[in-house]
Enzyme design. Structure first.
Site, PDB file in Angstrom:
ATOM      1  N   LYS A 185       0.840  -1.204   0.000  1.00  0.00           N
ATOM      2  CA  LYS A 185       0.000   0.000   0.000  1.00  0.00           C
ATOM      3  C   LYS A 185       0.872   1.251   0.000  1.00  0.00           C
ATOM      4  CE  LYS A 185      -1.755   2.473   3.351  1.00  0.00           C
ATOM      5  NZ  LYS A 185      -1.638   3.857   2.853  1.00  0.00           N
ATOM      6  N   GLU A 390      10.650  15.099  15.705  1.00  0.00           N
ATOM      7  CA  GLU A 390      10.932  15.080  14.274  1.00  0.00           C
ATOM      8  C   GLU A 390      10.014  16.089  13.581  1.00  0.00           C
ATOM      9  OE1 GLU A 390       9.959  11.379  12.248  1.00  0.00           O
ATOM     10  OE2 GLU A 390      11.758  11.615  11.014  1.00  0.00           O
TER      11      GLU A 390
END
Lengths: 483, 315
Positions: A185, A390
């Site tokens: 996917k 992050e």
């Protein structure tokens, strides 16, 4: 007599005529494109134009894909000799090279990354992964798991939007070489090159069902992760989602590899080759708009060269060419999605609120699309959120150190451990630092270098397992007797 | 002499100055140069770059077979590179051996080329292997004959042997001779110095000693003006400007044969030293065959097709 000049580069856009994008796409299941039920738009993040409508796979689609993959595994792929499997991989690699421009243009349109990067990095590396693993297909007894190895069966693979085609190659090539079949996917915002890859599988006459591609969002991903017909999960993406996957597969028979987030330290010692270190800092954080899990997002700079390096870095950043990703001279393209842009803005605002000094390169941002100027924060400490979380964008946090040990301590003081960079002209210092750093990949006097022969992966919350090289291959195999 | 306050003329101070320079990482420098070579310069920028490159050419003939006739022809070409099109700028200078300087100067003046300089290669070009007395006489002859630019070679043997002060003193001496009469270009012959660390070191040495220009090569040795070598030299002039507030010029020479190569050089200048260096007083390209390719490309941009080479004069 001589007047000051400026050397403006006229637009040099790559033509998009080479790609033909269909108005809607279905899934690729059992070697055929099948219509989807629900659709969602995929846009060009540089212009916000809708490129196509992508299908959202539900339970029935994932079931069909897993069933096709199982059938292909049982009837064809697991019975085929490694040498024959290798031929298919070589063929795929060659077709990817032949259609490289098409892949590069499509990747840039769908992702927003500069054509220079998709052309010179993403696509050649993706082909290289297929070439490399093609060679492994008939040599699996040397993968480190003994003379008798087996594939897992059906691998469910979920990949991110930052390197859509390259991450597909990292996942699909070793899985196929080892004898697995796959259900893959792509990320919801960047499905187009995966669907073009499906065409390549047809062109290569890959047996039906060996590669199945279902598109969709996190709900589709969850259906794959929780599907009882899948034997192995490989995921690249955020640490949050990685944790959900780890919990989901913990009580099952599934093997799992996770390649998650990072907050890499790029350590510049005072004896570094300064000009090249500045290039490495720029490449470390502004490559692919900073949408890189191993991005050098924390510059850890020796205080004695702080002023010199920052002055050169700012001058260099002012030359970064931000704009149309299809222009061959563009260095920094569009942020992949509005959602990601908002996240980058939010964390940058936090950085300012917490007292970091923000500096952005002067550049005009296009009116349409998602853009963020290359930015650094100085005066950042370990206690700032922008030194810990992050950002996944073109934002660099600059910290300083006084002694080598302090640099290492700061570099390791993070829940992540994917990559690190060391800049020094002193060999002994590089060797010492690389032994101290707790990161899966360590670059010395360079950054963001990738090669299919080299294992890639993280310590701590940056992931489980490795991808690439013999170590990456072995994640798609099990030794007989160790099942 | 003050040497910009960077050194005091002693061996110790020169060594200290050179040792303080950061190293050059070979892989990184080559990677940066290769990346800049991917810049795509089209349409109006290409046209601008071609004319700018023409005005920066040091049109060169350095052959044992050079004659007054050959040099006069070169001078004519230098003033009007394309006799059919007066829009084409003159080149920066002609570059000849010192016995041809007087002939070149006289002929240029005769044909309305007062604005074109005459550069003389000097100091026992190309090897630099002669006594200092000979090197001084060599330079003096060129100056007396009317050279406006002196392209001296350094003593590579002294440099590679670590006798930096000897190299420095030679440049200082030739600088003194040139005075205000001529610009001094210092040729390193980077193909013999080999490493980028050496290129950086010799660049800073020559600039402190009084060079107006630093030049890669004689054209007699390969490799010559490779992109990473020029990159390192452009970084040197950029950083020297920060240190001494003086802009030193750069002259790549050798191996730049076509328009594409020349435009790559201009991109290197633009994105390394900066656009302040994009003028003939701070950037020159030493070449012979390059000029005709620039002219061919210029015609192609005007006419939309490539003309036969017969439409460009051979000298």
């Amino acid at each position: 007599m001589e007047v000051p000049v400026s050397f403006e580069y006229a637009p040099a856009p790559e033509s998009s005529a080479i790609v033909s994008i269909k108005p809607t796409y279905g899934h690729f299941i059992g070697g055929k494109f099948v219509a989807g039920r629900k659709h969602f738009p995929t846009i060009n993040p540089a212009t916000e134009e809708i490129l196509s409508r992508i299908s959202l796979a539900g339970k029935a689609d994932v079931d069909a894909a897993v069933k096709a993959a199982r059938k292909a595994y049982v009837t064809t792929w697991s019975k085929m000799s490694g040498r024959e499997r290798g031929k298919y991989l070589f063929r795929i690699a060659r077709i990817m090279q032949e259609r490289a421009r098409e892949f590069a243009v499509l990747e840039t349109l769908d992702n927003g990354k500069p054509i220079r990067e998709s052309r010179d990095v993403d696509v050649p590396l993706a082909a290289a992964h297929f070439f490399y693993h093609a060679g492994w297909a008939d040599k699996l007894e040397f993968a480190g798991l003994g003379t008798s190895t087996k594939a897992h069966g059906v691998a469910g693979q979920i990949i991110p939007w930052n390197f859509p085609l390259l991450m597909l190659a990292w996942k699909v090539a070793p899985a196929l070489a080892a004898g697995n079949t796959v259900v893959l996917k792509p990320a919801e915002s960047t499905s187009l090159t995966a669907l073009l890859f499906a065409e390549v599988c047809q062109q290569a006459e890959l047996p039906a069902g060996v590669v199945n591609i279902v598109t969709g969002d996190g709900t589709t991903g969850a259906l794959i992760v929780n599907h009882p017909g899948i034997d192995k999960i490989a995921f690249t993406g955020s640490t949050d989602v990685g944790k959900i996957i780890a919990r989901a597969v913990a009580p099952t028979h599934k093997s799992v590899t996770l390649e998650l987030g990072g907050k890499a330290a790029n350590i510049v010692f005072e004896d570094a080759a300064i000009d090249e270190a500045v290039e490495g800092i720029v490449n470390g954080i502004f490559f692919n708009q900073g949408h890189v899990c191993c991005a050098g997002s924390r510059l850890i700079l020796q205080e004695s060269v702080e002023d010199e390096v920052l002055e050169k870095l700012k001058k260099r950043m002012a030359q970064i060419r931000l704009g149309d990703p299809m222009d061959k001279n563009t260095d920094l393209g569009a942020i992949n999605s509005k959602e990601q842009l908002l996240k980058i803005r939010e964390l940058s605002a936090v950085g300012e609120a917490e007292g970091g000094q923000r500096w952005s390169a002067p550049c005009d941002l296009p009116k349409k699309g998602f853009w963020f100027a290359p930015t650094i924060f100085t005066g950042v400490t370990q206690a700032h959120r922008i030194a810990r979380e992050e950002i996944f964008g073109p934002v660099l946090s600059v910290l300083t150190f006084r002694t080598p040990q302090e640099a290492i301590d700061k570099a390791n003081n993070t829940p992540f451990g994917l990559s690190a960079g060391i800049w020094s002209e002193k060999g002994s210092r590089i060797l010492w630092a690389s032994q101290q750093l707790r990161a899966g990949v360590i670059w010395a006097n360079t950054f963001n270098k990738f090669d299919p022969t080299s294992p890639f992966g993280g310590y701590k919350e940056s992931g489980w397992g490795r991808e690439g090289g013999r170590h990456g291959l072995s994640a798609y195999l099990k030794g007989v007797g160790h099942e | 002499m003050s040497f910009y306050g960077l050194v005091d003329g002693s061996d110790a101070s020169l060594k200290k100055y050179l040792v303080s320079l950061p190293g050059v990482d070979q892989v990184g420098a080559e990677q940066r140069a290769a990346m800049l070579a991917t810049r795509s310069i089209k349409t109006t920028s290409k046209r601008w770059a071609i004319d700018t490159a023409i005005s920066m050419v040091d049109l060169t003939t350095l052959e044992g077979a050079d004659t007054p006739g050959k040099v006069k022809a070169l001078c004519t070409k230098a003033v009007r590179p394309d006799p059919t099109n007066s829009d084409v700028p003159s080149v920066g200078a002609v570059c000849v051996y010192n016995d041809m300087v007087g002939i070149a100067r006289k002929h240029l003046d005769l044909i309305g080329g007062q604005h074109v300089g005459v550069a003389a290669v000097s100091t026992a070009f190309p090897s630099g292997r002669a006594s200092m007395a000979v090197k001084i006489q060599d330079t003096q002859d060129a100056l007396n004959a009317g050279a406006s630019e002196i392209d001296m070679v350094i003593d590579r043997g002294a440099f590679l042997g670590g006798r930096y002060i000897d190299v420095f003193n030679e440049i200082v001496k030739i600088r003194e001779l040139c005075g205000t009469r001529a610009h001094l270009k210092v040729i390193f012959e980077t193909g013999e110095l080999v490493t980028y660390d050496n290129v950086r070191k010799v660049s800073f040495l020559a600039m402190a000693a009084g060079a107006d220009f630093i030049k890669t090569s004689t054209g007699k040795i390969a490799p010559a003006a490779t992109a990473p070598v020029v990159l390192v030299m452009l970084e040197a002039v950029r950083d020297f400007y920060s240190m001494a507030q003086v802009r030193i010029g750069v002259k790549p020479a050798g191996g730049i044969r076509n328009t594409k190569d020349a435009i790559k050089q201009l991109v290197l200048v633009n994105e390394t030293a900066g656009s302040e260096w994009l003028k003939p007083s701070l950037f020159r390209i030493g070449a012979s065959a390059l000029l005709n390719d620039l002219l061919m490309q210029r015609m192609k941009m005007d006419d939309g097709y490539y003309a036969s080479p017969q439409y460009v004069t051979i000298d």
